[in-house]
Design an enzyme around this catalytic site. Structure first.
Site, PDB file in Angstrom:
ATOM      1  N   PRO A 212      43.552  39.764  44.385  1.00 56.24           N
ATOM      2  CA  PRO A 212      44.614  39.528  45.356  1.00 56.24           C
ATOM      3  C   PRO A 212      44.819  40.732  46.227  1.00 56.24           C
ATOM      4  CG  PRO A 212      45.229  38.971  42.933  1.00 56.24           C
ATOM      5  CD  PRO A 212      43.999  39.411  42.893  1.00 56.24           C
ATOM      6  N   GLU A 213      45.287  40.373  47.412  1.00 54.78           N
ATOM      7  CA  GLU A 213      45.264  41.587  48.290  1.00 54.78           C
ATOM      8  C   GLU A 213      46.730  41.415  48.755  1.00 54.78           C
ATOM      9  OE1 GLU A 213      42.098  42.438  51.042  1.00 54.78           O
ATOM     10  OE2 GLU A 213      40.659  41.463  49.537  1.00 54.78           O
TER      11      GLU A 213
ATOM     12  N   HIS B 114      45.144  33.231  27.756  1.00 54.57           N
ATOM     13  CA  HIS B 114      45.410  34.347  28.626  1.00 54.57           C
ATOM     14  C   HIS B 114      46.814  34.693  29.175  1.00 54.57           C
ATOM     15  CE1 HIS B 114      41.224  34.676  28.113  1.00 54.57           C
ATOM     16  NE2 HIS B 114      40.829  33.581  28.926  1.00 54.57           N
TER      17      HIS B 114
ATOM     18  N   ARG C 142      41.133  38.557  32.704  1.00 58.20           N
ATOM     19  CA  ARG C 142      40.025  39.838  32.786  1.00 58.20           C
ATOM     20  C   ARG C 142      40.941  41.144  32.266  1.00 58.20           C
ATOM     21  NH1 ARG C 142      36.213  39.471  37.649  1.00 58.20           N
ATOM     22  NH2 ARG C 142      35.349  41.163  36.618  1.00 58.20           N
TER      23      ARG C 142
ATOM     24  N   ARG D 113      36.739  63.042  58.670  1.00 56.94           N
ATOM     25  CA  ARG D 113      36.248  62.422  57.563  1.00 56.94           C
ATOM     26  C   ARG D 113      34.836  61.640  57.766  1.00 56.94           C
ATOM     27  NH1 ARG D 113      40.096  60.866  53.006  1.00 56.94           N
ATOM     28  NH2 ARG D 113      42.049  61.882  53.634  1.00 56.94           N
TER      29      ARG D 113
END
Ligand code: ZN
Length: 267
Positions: A2-3, A90, A109, A148
């Protein structure tokens, strides 16, 4: 994983919880709680006064100023179920609410976690800027990139610089901006930096509009899937035609993260 758009979608879907009281908290896996500044029992009888988001973190606040901060890791889910329903696998934490619903934290997980803290600003003090905020613009981004040598894709994933962008939306934003993900950050011209800022905002907003991307696990607080997966142009589309030029999309590992781009449209 998820973002920003997925966590924002969960946040929006759970707004009906604001004003409800936590009747009880069940902890099946104590190690899922990453910070014990407050004890779970401290939240019993507390009313939820706000649910917000910072980067990829979901933040619950109670009316006495206690916070629960959740990160969903790779495959975590936060959703409501009727009270008393048999727990699924879970599910590590359950909040029982006073409207006959329960909020489940499920994470197969276990890369995610829940932090029981007094002040999330301290916990999240090293988090980078919110990319949908007005302050995130080329004036802000340009100095972050200059000199950078790191790949621009890698820089976009750095949560200390920008909060909330992950693999999917980084690939999609770089495609929209016409920039190869393996370009060194410092090599971007001012026009490209401007295009990248616009592209980041555009793909994140579209992701939110489509209620997130569901490739495997993602769902909102009512177990509804997102739809942005139907709008992806390069992510997960290796060997499929670029929607703009029909050349096959390339997948390349950049600093350990799989990246997808069009070698013809992105320079
Ligand atoms: Zn193309």
């Amino acid at each position: 994983m998820p973002e920003l758009p997925e966590v924002e979608t969960i946040k929006e879907s759970l707004q009906g919880m604001v004003g409800l009281t936590i009747d009880d908290i069940k902890v099946m896996k104590p190690e899922y709680i990453r910070s014990w500044e407050n004890r779970p029992a401290d939240y019993i009888g507390q009313r939820i006064s706000a649910i917000s988001r910072r980067g990829k973190f979901l933040i619950f606040e109670t009316d006495t100023g206690r916070y629960m901060v959740a990160h969903l890791g790779m495959s975590g889910r936060v959703y409501l179920e009727p009270r008393g329903k048999e727990l699924q696998k879970h599910v590590h934490i359950v909040f029982e609410l006073d409207n006959e619903l329960e909020l489940w934290f499920q994470d197969a997980r276990r890369f995610g976690g829940l932090w029981l803290v007094k002040d999330p600003r301290i916990m999240l003090k090293d988090m980078g800027i919110e990319p949908l905020s007005r302050n995130f613009n080329s004036r802000y981004l340009k100095p972050l990139l200059s000199n950078r040598r790191v790949a621009i894709k890698t820089l976009l994933l750095n949560q200390h610089l920008i909060g909330g962008i992950g693999n999917i939306y980084a690939d999609e934003a770089l495609y929209e901006a016409g920039i190869r993900p393996d370009r060194s950050a410092g090599s971007l011209e001012p026009g490209e930096v401007h295009r990248l800022v616009q592209a980041i905002k555009q793909v994140l907003r579209s992701g939110i509009d489509q209620r997130g991307t569901t490739l495997r696990d993602f769902q909102d607080g009512y177990k509804q899937k997102g739809e942005f997966q139907d709008y992806l142009k390069v992510y997960g589309r290796q060997d499929l035609p670029c929607p703009r030029c029909q050349q096959p999309v390339v997948r390349q590992v950049i600093n350990g993260r799989s990246s997808h781009f069009c070698p013809s449209c992105q320079k």
